[in-house]
Design an enzyme around this catalytic site. Sequence first.
Site, PDB file in Angstrom:
ATOM      1  N   TRP A 290      27.351  28.156 -15.993  1.00 10.32           N
ATOM      2  CA  TRP A 290      26.109  28.491 -16.687  1.00 10.32           C
ATOM      3  C   TRP A 290      25.162  29.219 -15.741  1.00 10.32           C
ATOM      4  O   TRP A 290      24.399  30.086 -16.154  1.00 10.32           O
ATOM      5  CB  TRP A 290      25.465  27.237 -17.284  1.00 10.32           C
TER       6      TRP A 290
ATOM      7  N   GLU B 242      26.484  31.447 -24.651  1.00 15.65           N
ATOM      8  CA  GLU B 242      27.482  30.371 -24.566  1.00 15.65           C
ATOM      9  C   GLU B 242      28.894  30.941 -24.657  1.00 15.65           C
ATOM     10  O   GLU B 242      29.797  30.486 -23.957  1.00 15.65           O
ATOM     11  CB  GLU B 242      27.255  29.324 -25.657  1.00 15.65           C
TER      12      GLU B 242
ATOM     13  N   TYR C 173      15.244  26.488 -17.090  1.00 15.17           N
ATOM     14  CA  TYR C 173      16.027  26.415 -18.319  1.00 15.17           C
ATOM     15  C   TYR C 173      16.187  24.956 -18.754  1.00 15.17           C
ATOM     16  O   TYR C 173      15.974  24.617 -19.921  1.00 15.17           O
ATOM     17  CB  TYR C 173      17.402  27.078 -18.115  1.00 15.17           C
TER      18      TYR C 173
END
Length: 187
Positions: A47, A39, A17
């Site tokens: 995350w 998000e 990512y």
Amino acid sequence: MTRCDWAENANELMTHYHDYEWGVPTKDERETFELMTLEMMQAGLSWQTVLNKRENFREAFANFDIEKIAQFDEDDVARLLNNAGIIRNKLKIKDTIVNAKQLVSWHEAGKTMNAYLWSFVNGKPVVNRYQSMADVPAQTPLSQEVSKALKKAGFKFVGPTIVQSWLEALGILDDHLAKCMVNHMRK
């Protein structure tokens, strides 16, 4: 060469990512909505948790097809709240549906989220090269402005900290650290 601190010594999903997605400018509306939703889901969590569940989110949310999500009803909310593969937060789920509905109305009016967001930076990424993660702000005047405008337009769960992370994910803000190898990979 090293990566941004949050991606150093990370698992394969996080490393991929960071190296190939985070901070890469996108103008794909589905991808933009996916990142907005992820998000939102990340608020209060890591995350890494979100990335680990990303494929489950794609399956549960019709691959982030905005038109389909805008049609979700209370049965879909119940289905999602029972899906152990995603983050089961009722407010976040309902606000994802609200945001999809709002975006559908924008599309019907000829507006896109991408054009809207990129207009705040005149279509060019804002490149920052902070020295350390401690220097990277949780929110900026830009994320505060975008957050306020999105809330006024009817979008939900788009506070300035979430918007800051979202703008970074979309490549509108390029906040890779100065030492980060990605700066050299993407030249």
